[in-house]
Motif scaffolding. Structure first.
Motif, PDB file in Angstrom:
ATOM      1  N   UNK A   1       0.833  -1.192   0.000  1.00  0.00           N
ATOM      2  CA  UNK A   1       0.000   0.000   0.000  1.00  0.00           C
ATOM      3  C   UNK A   1       0.868   1.242   0.000  1.00  0.00           C
ATOM      4  N   UNK A   2       0.473   2.224  -0.794  1.00  0.00           N
ATOM      5  CA  UNK A   2       1.227   3.466  -0.872  1.00  0.00           C
ATOM      6  C   UNK A   2       0.564   4.545  -0.018  1.00  0.00           C
ATOM      7  N   UNK A   3       1.403   5.359   0.613  1.00  0.00           N
ATOM      8  CA  UNK A   3       0.920   6.488   1.403  1.00  0.00           C
ATOM      9  C   UNK A   3       1.040   7.750   0.566  1.00  0.00           C
ATOM     10  N   UNK A   4      -0.092   8.424   0.374  1.00  0.00           N
ATOM     11  CA  UNK A   4      -0.133   9.667  -0.404  1.00  0.00           C
ATOM     12  C   UNK A   4      -0.391  10.838   0.526  1.00  0.00           C
ATOM     13  N   UNK A   5       0.468  11.846   0.471  1.00  0.00           N
ATOM     14  CA  UNK A   5       0.298  13.049   1.284  1.00  0.00           C
ATOM     15  C   UNK A   5      -0.407  14.105   0.456  1.00  0.00           C
ATOM     16  N   UNK A   6      -1.582  14.542   0.921  1.00  0.00           N
ATOM     17  CA  UNK A   6      -2.349  15.563   0.212  1.00  0.00           C
ATOM     18  C   UNK A   6      -1.886  16.943   0.648  1.00  0.00           C
ATOM     19  N   UNK A   7      -1.317  17.672  -0.283  1.00  0.00           N
ATOM     20  CA  UNK A   7      -0.778  19.009  -0.019  1.00  0.00           C
ATOM     21  C   UNK A   7      -1.730  20.027  -0.629  1.00  0.00           C
ATOM     22  N   UNK A   8      -2.581  20.590   0.212  1.00  0.00           N
ATOM     23  CA  UNK A   8      -3.659  21.449  -0.276  1.00  0.00           C
ATOM     24  C   UNK A   8      -3.479  22.929   0.043  1.00  0.00           C
ATOM     25  N   UNK A   9      -3.096  23.240   1.268  1.00  0.00           N
ATOM     26  CA  UNK A   9      -3.130  24.631   1.732  1.00  0.00           C
ATOM     27  C   UNK A   9      -1.774  25.179   2.134  1.00  0.00           C
ATOM     28  N   UNK A  10      -0.721  24.387   1.974  1.00  0.00           N
ATOM     29  CA  UNK A  10       0.618  24.863   2.306  1.00  0.00           C
ATOM     30  C   UNK A  10       1.216  25.641   1.145  1.00  0.00           C
ATOM     31  N   UNK A  11       2.197  26.469   1.448  1.00  0.00           N
ATOM     32  CA  UNK A  11       2.947  27.131   0.386  1.00  0.00           C
ATOM     33  C   UNK A  11       3.898  26.123  -0.242  1.00  0.00           C
ATOM     34  N   UNK A  12       4.448  26.475  -1.379  1.00  0.00           N
ATOM     35  CA  UNK A  12       5.391  25.576  -2.031  1.00  0.00           C
ATOM     36  C   UNK A  12       6.595  25.320  -1.136  1.00  0.00           C
ATOM     37  N   UNK A  13       7.086  26.361  -0.489  1.00  0.00           N
ATOM     38  CA  UNK A  13       8.226  26.212   0.408  1.00  0.00           C
ATOM     39  C   UNK A  13       7.891  25.274   1.566  1.00  0.00           C
ATOM     40  N   UNK A  14       6.679  25.396   2.098  1.00  0.00           N
ATOM     41  CA  UNK A  14       6.267  24.521   3.193  1.00  0.00           C
ATOM     42  C   UNK A  14       6.108  23.078   2.723  1.00  0.00           C
ATOM     43  N   UNK A  15       5.669  22.892   1.493  1.00  0.00           N
ATOM     44  CA  UNK A  15       5.548  21.544   0.938  1.00  0.00           C
ATOM     45  C   UNK A  15       6.917  20.887   0.773  1.00  0.00           C
ATOM     46  N   UNK A  16       7.865  21.661   0.292  1.00  0.00           N
ATOM     47  CA  UNK A  16       9.229  21.141   0.145  1.00  0.00           C
ATOM     48  C   UNK A  16       9.779  20.737   1.507  1.00  0.00           C
ATOM     49  N   UNK A  17       9.555  21.570   2.504  1.00  0.00           N
ATOM     50  CA  UNK A  17      10.018  21.271   3.865  1.00  0.00           C
ATOM     51  C   UNK A  17       9.352  20.004   4.399  1.00  0.00           C
ATOM     52  N   UNK A  18       8.043  19.886   4.163  1.00  0.00           N
ATOM     53  CA  UNK A  18       7.330  18.701   4.651  1.00  0.00           C
ATOM     54  C   UNK A  18       7.854  17.430   3.998  1.00  0.00           C
ATOM     55  N   UNK A  19       8.088  17.467   2.692  1.00  0.00           N
ATOM     56  CA  UNK A  19       8.577  16.279   1.997  1.00  0.00           C
ATOM     57  C   UNK A  19      10.014  15.954   2.377  1.00  0.00           C
ATOM     58  N   UNK A  20      10.773  16.961   2.736  1.00  0.00           N
ATOM     59  CA  UNK A  20      12.116  16.696   3.249  1.00  0.00           C
ATOM     60  C   UNK A  20      12.041  15.961   4.581  1.00  0.00           C
TER      61      UNK A  20
END
Length: 213
Positions: A1-20
């Motif tokens: 099973x794959x885990x998908x993170x839904x990135x809806x309301x974060x900024x691009x910079x915050x998304x990069x940080x989260x994925x890091x």
């Protein structure tokens, strides 16, 4: 099973940080519909370039001009594109043509589909990769929809595609979903708003792996 993170309301910079922080656990990074409305395909391009080992899903929720719009998403680097199950068959078939042309995948979002079993049977014959039951954000607090029960309906019907589940999934409900089985489990706020996003993503991935063992 794959885990998908839904990135809806974060900024691009915050998304990069989260994925890091969570990239060790997240298999698919979803550029959510609000994100696309605000920034177009730019986040798709950037996230695919920065995290080539993670699949990127463009949650375009296509409902018309299927092949044309899917082309734009795939050309930007998306690995998976969403189209709405309530769309015309011709629209879904257009998205499938685009995916095959680019060597990519299609997820059909079943949000607002009234006869889930009937529509799933129809869509399952169109060559899509995933059929996703989706409890809409606007009704998650009403209890009108049960993602686990809808997932069971889809799993009983599909013969070709794989199932996915989205909408309000959290650590307290992920075990039941994992036991039922879905190729992709989509998690948004439970990861994005967690005190420790890295630990939460790791724990959710662990639950999926244990059930799949």
């Amino acid at each position: 099973m794959k885990l998908q993170a839904a990135l809806d309301t974060l900024t691009l910079e915050q998304c990069i940080e989260l994925l890091q922080e969570t990239g060790h656990s997240v298999d698919i990074a979803e550029v959510g519909t609000p994100f696309i409305i605000e920034q177009g395909m730019a986040p798709v391009r950037v996230l695919k370039e920065r995290f080539p080992h993670i699949e990127v899903l463009a949650d375009a929720k296509i409902m018309d001009a299927g092949e044309f719009e899917a082309d734009k998403c795939f050309e930007a680097g998306a690995d998976i594109v969403t189209v709405l199950g309530v769309s015309y068959d011709e629209t879904i078939e257009g998205v499938v043509r685009s995916a095959k042309k680019h060597g990519k995948k299609v997820m059909v979002d079943m949000i607002a589909v009234q006869d889930l079993a009937k529509r799933t049977r129809e869509i399952d014959q169109m060559g899509v990769d995933y059929i996703c039951v989706h409890t809409a954000f606007d009704i998650q607090s009403t209890g009108q929809k049960d993602p686990l029960e809808e997932l069971k309906v889809v799993n009983q019907v599909i013969e070709h595609a794989q199932s996915a589940v989205a909408g309000g999934v959290k650590l307290s409900t992920i075990d039941a979903i994992a036991r039922e089985g879905a190729a992709i489990v989509v998690v948004g706020g439970a990861i994005c708003n967690a005190a420790s996003r890295s630990e939460t993503a790791r724990e959710m991935k662990r639950h999926l792996q244990e059930e799949n063992a």
